[in-house]
Design an enzyme around this catalytic site. Structure first.
Site: not given
Ligand code: AMP
Length: 395
Positions: A35, A197, A353, A376
């Site tokens: 940074r 999610k 992220g 964010g």
């Molecule tokens: P996000 O913060 O929503 O972008 O999610 C990122 C996280 O999703 C990472 O830590 C991954 O380990 C997790 N992730 C990706 N694919 C899967 C999966 N098939 N099952 C569970 N977690 C997952």
């Protein structure tokens, strides 16, 4: 949109909001100076014009004045990176800061103490903002990571510089890169949305549907879609209360002529562990007791085709549990495809992220057109929100 190049800083004091919220180890040494390095071009341009620079930032989340969060810990490293001395003011407002600003000469750099030692910073207090503003002649915002916050130094201060405020080079690049993807994009445009999610990505999905031709869905959120479509997902991660939402997204995509690409096969494991047993299975037929943790080979072949034929690519979210070696292949392969497309002339933006973490971990950063610095803030821009720190400079 006013940027640094619209001003000549000769004999001017620029007060710059930078993001020097860097990690420190237990000896208070900077462990990742990205940074600070990222702010150097903005600082160099102002000094080259014949101006002087006052840097202000936050560090961590202090509760009042706490020495462990003092920006004095980063003075030496900042001086080393800038290749010139950096003076430190042990307060960001009041006599100490005012004297330090008054004594600042052409070509010199002053770093103020942590803004968040004052609760007025996060409260967006107008008097506090006015005091900060009194230190400089031109206000420059180069802190994308805090542009989604209406804090004193990121937003409120701008009103005291009606004619003399602008974006720094870093923030201007973030805005320009996002525009290249969402507003002035070259078709075909592909968004890759992964991560765990659907619920955390829904606003992004809704906002980008109008602007893209292809949407590749991957990672954990795949299974909410597959279950909603009647597939058997075993023990894979799923948001049961979002099944209708998933169908709704698919219907909207169809209406808008966006092609959705869901995985056809997955690497399934019998436990959420790096040393679990694995097998490649059809995404619609995951056995009970097994969970999909990475993209399968057929899915990757499909994705490859779409990515290599895209001219604009947005990547947000990993394709699997990339933190575990056994389930990182899909995310690495996706990185390879995007790198290849970028080399062939596509514009690629990685933002928001965990995909940024993955890109850094696997060394893809130099192979992408742009990797966003603000998690964010980038997510909120992808969601179509107006960021207060950006609006304050524009209006
Ligand atoms: P996000 O913060 O929503 O972008 O999610 C990122 C996280 O999703 C990472 O830590 C991954 O380990 C997790 N992730 C990706 N694919 C899967 C999966 N098939 N099952 C569970 N977690 C997952």
């Amino acid at each position: 949109m006013k940027t640094l190049t619209d001003f000549n800083f000769r004999d001017k004091k620029a007060i710059i909001r930078v993001d020097f919220n860097v990690p420190l180890n237990d000896k208070f040494e900077v462990t990742d100076a990205t940074r600070i390095e990222a702010a150097k071009p903005t600082i160099d341009k102002i000094l080259a014009d014949g101006g002087s620079v006052i840097l202000m930032s936050h560090l961590g989340r202090p509760k009042g004045v706490q020495d462990e969060f003092s920006l004095r810990h980063i003075v030496d490293r900042t001086a080393e990176i800038l290749g010139r001395p950096v003076t430190f003011a042990s307060d960001c407002v009041g006599h100490i800061a005012e004297n330090a600003s008054q004594n600042l000469k052409q070509g010199e750099v002053l770093l103020l103490e942590n803004l968040r030692f004052y609760k007025e910073e996060e409260a967006g207090d107008i008097e506090f903002s006015k005091q900060l503003a009194s230190l400089g002649d031109i206000y420059v915002n180069d802190a994308f990571g805090t542009a989604h916050r209406a804090h004193a130094s990121t937003t409120i201060i701008a009103q005291f510089f009606p004619e003399s405020r602008c974006f720094g080079l870093l923030l201007a690049k973030e805005i320009e890169s996002l525009n290249k993807v969402l507003n002035n994009s070259v078709k075909p445009v592909t968004a890759v949305l992964g991560g765990s999610k659907v619920s955390s990505k829904i606003t992004v999905i809704e906002n980008v549907l109008d602007k893209i031709d292809h949407m590749i869905i991957g990672g954990g959120m795949t299974f909410t879609f597959i279950k909603a479509l009647g597939g058997k997902i075993g023990n894979s991660i799923c948001e049961d209360d979002k099944l209708e939402l998933a169908l709704d997204i698919l219907a909207k995509a169809k209406e808008k002529n966006v092609q959705i690409h869901l995985p056809v096969d997955v690497v399934a494991a019998n436990a959420f562990a790096n040393d679990a047993e694995t097998q490649v299975v059809d995404v619609n037929a995951i056995p009970d007791g097994w969970q999909g943790l990475d993209a399968g080979p057929k899915s990757l072949e499909q994705i490859k085709d779409v990515i290599l034929n895209s001219k604009t690519i947005l990547w947000n979210g990993p394709l699997g549990v990339f933190e575990m070696d056994s389930f990182s292949n899909g995310t690495i392969e996706l990185g390879n495809f995007i790198a290849e497309a970028t080399q062939k002339g596509a514009f690629s933006l990685v933002g928001g992220g965990d995909s940024v973490a993955a890109v850094k971990q696997f060394g893809f950063e130099p192979k992408m057109s742009y990797v966003s610095t603000g998690g964010g803030a980038m997510l909120e821009m992808l969601e179509g929100k107006n960021l207060p720190g950006i609006s304050a400079i524009m209006c």
